[in-house]
Design an enzyme around this catalytic site. Structure first.
Site, mmCIF file in Angstrom:
data_model
loop_
_atom_site.group_PDB
_atom_site.id
_atom_site.type_symbol
_atom_site.label_atom_id
_atom_site.label_comp_id
_atom_site.label_asym_id
_atom_site.label_seq_id
_atom_site.Cartn_x
_atom_site.Cartn_y
_atom_site.Cartn_z
ATOM 1 N N HIS A 151 5.290 -0.131 -3.907
ATOM 2 C CA HIS A 151 4.584 -0.963 -4.881
ATOM 3 C C HIS A 151 5.517 -2.022 -5.464
ATOM 4 O O HIS A 151 5.170 -3.207 -5.551
ATOM 5 C CB HIS A 151 4.013 -0.088 -5.995
ATOM 6 C CG HIS A 151 3.395 -0.863 -7.119
ATOM 7 N ND1 HIS A 151 2.037 -1.102 -7.215
ATOM 8 C CD2 HIS A 151 3.955 -1.468 -8.206
ATOM 9 C CE1 HIS A 151 1.800 -1.818 -8.293
ATOM 10 N NE2 HIS A 151 2.946 -2.050 -8.920
ATOM 11 N N GLU A 152 6.717 -1.597 -5.871
ATOM 12 C CA GLU A 152 7.654 -2.537 -6.494
ATOM 13 C C GLU A 152 8.167 -3.581 -5.498
ATOM 14 O O GLU A 152 8.284 -4.762 -5.840
ATOM 15 C CB GLU A 152 8.816 -1.778 -7.130
ATOM 16 C CG GLU A 152 8.410 -0.932 -8.326
ATOM 17 C CD GLU A 152 7.665 -1.743 -9.372
ATOM 18 O OE1 GLU A 152 8.038 -2.900 -9.628
ATOM 19 O OE2 GLU A 152 6.678 -1.215 -9.923
ATOM 20 N N HIS A 155 5.844 -6.431 -4.867
ATOM 21 C CA HIS A 155 5.988 -7.536 -5.821
ATOM 22 C C HIS A 155 7.027 -8.536 -5.324
ATOM 23 O O HIS A 155 6.865 -9.749 -5.486
ATOM 24 C CB HIS A 155 6.421 -6.997 -7.189
ATOM 25 C CG HIS A 155 5.312 -6.374 -7.978
ATOM 26 N ND1 HIS A 155 4.134 -7.040 -8.272
ATOM 27 C CD2 HIS A 155 5.201 -5.147 -8.553
ATOM 28 C CE1 HIS A 155 3.351 -6.249 -8.991
ATOM 29 N NE2 HIS A 155 3.972 -5.096 -9.162
ATOM 30 N N GLU A 225 -0.868 -6.724 -9.896
ATOM 31 C CA GLU A 225 -0.654 -5.272 -9.820
ATOM 32 C C GLU A 225 -1.596 -4.665 -8.795
ATOM 33 O O GLU A 225 -1.209 -3.775 -8.026
ATOM 34 C CB GLU A 225 -0.873 -4.637 -11.202
ATOM 35 C CG GLU A 225 0.201 -4.942 -12.224
ATOM 36 C CD GLU A 225 1.550 -4.377 -11.839
ATOM 37 O OE1 GLU A 225 1.601 -3.352 -11.131
ATOM 38 O OE2 GLU A 225 2.573 -4.974 -12.239
#
Length: 327
Positions: A151-152, A155, A225
């Site tokens: 997920h990070e 980004h 997100e």
């Protein structure tokens, strides 16, 4: 392309377009104010001085935002670690970075119980993956940890740090100008009163830009997100792993003392889950503290408008649906 992805991209494009309009209006307003100020004090022609000072103002703001990595790491209390400190985390981070085609980030551990995970940095080649010891302890399986890292790093692949830094620039600048105007108004001398009259139009413009910019930036942050959730699922192939990780982190946030969450609030917008409460703190009125303020509905509404993360139940619902589609 799935309809949900098209809808997500459309909402992100709409938010960015609205922010570009606000930025343009704000910069024109700043330039017009400087032009009027230089003209008032006899600088003619005032076009070039106003333009140069507007550019300088943006340059200073850009430099401060560009240097945000050190500031955020300090706020998170994080320290970079070597490859041998967390070998499992190092290995899966290297693997996920390769899958997303981004440089492997430097891993930094924040020594506190608040469950935090964030990617910090302006350029993909200089990203720090910050994870708190509380998050590492909360995640029970390698699959959950991999989902959080994916997920990070999504980004990073999506250039979210650069995008959010750029779109938040007018908000930061407007807030800075508002605080300067408040200091002028707090001063009682004659020069301050004169300057206060001069700055009223720009002060009002700054307030409007700050409010609208926060609303739109928060909306864009929520969409990004959601995009990172989708990318993490594509990389790991397991919606259940990310859902389980979010549930564990959310439970840990709920159990974290309010004082600790308040200390971590400065990095809340960057973490995988919001570190702020779901509802704003309610201050009851009346002799016995039993009367709800008449403005409570407005405060709740504004609080939701400014939230930088989608509600966790909404994210879990989407992940559950994605899991069913896989089956």
């Amino acid at each position: 392309m799935p309809a949900t992805t098209l809808g997500l991209r459309f909402r992100m494009a709409t938010a960015i377009t609205a922010l570009l309009i606000i930025v343009t209006v704000f910069l024109v307003g700043v330039w017009a104010f400087l032009f009027g100020l230089f003209t008032l004090f006899g600088f003619t022609p005032a076009t070039w001085p106003a333009t140069i000072w507007t550019i300088i103002l943006l340059g200073v703001l850009g430099y401060v935002e560009y240097r945000q990595q050190d500031t955020i790491e300090a706020l998170a209390g994080a320290r970079p670690i070597g490859p041998d400190s967390e070998p499992e985390l190092e290995q899966l981070t290297t693997r996920v970075a390769a899958q997303l085609d981004v440089p492997k980030p430097t891993i930094a551990i924040a020594d506190r119980d608040t469950p935090e995970a964030m990617a910090v940095g302006f350029r993909p080649s200089n990203i720090h993956l910050v994870i708190s010891s509380g998050a590492l302890e909360s995640l029970e399986t390698t699959a959950e940890l991999e989902a959080v890292v994916a997920h990070e790093l999504a980004h990073v692949a999506n250039r979210d740090a650069m995008v959010m830094t750029a779109v938040s620039a007018p908000v930061v600048l407007a807030d800075g100008l508002v605080s300067r105007f408040e200091r002028i108004n707090d001063n009682d001398d004659k020069n301050a009163a004169f300057l206060s009259i001069l700055t009223v139009p720009l002060g009002l413009l700054s307030l409007v830009v700050s409010f609208l910019g926060r609303c739109i930036t928060a909306q864009l942050s929520r969409e990004r997100e959601r995009a990172a959730d989708r990318a993490a699922v594509n990389v790991t192939g397991s919606p259940a792993a990310l859902a389980s990780a979010l549930e564990r982190l959310d439970d840990e946030i709920t159990a974290t003392p309010t004082r600790d969450l308040r200390d971590a609030a400065a990095v809340s917008s960057l973490s995988i889950l919001s570190l702020e409460p779901d509802e704003p703190e309610k201050i009851m009125l009346g002799p016995e503290g039993q009367q709800e303020p008449s403005y409570w509905w407005l405060r709740r509404r504004l609080y939701k408008l400014f939230r930088t993360h989608p509600p966790t139940p909404e994210r879990l619902e989407w992940l559950s649906a994605a899991e069913r589609r896989q089956e």
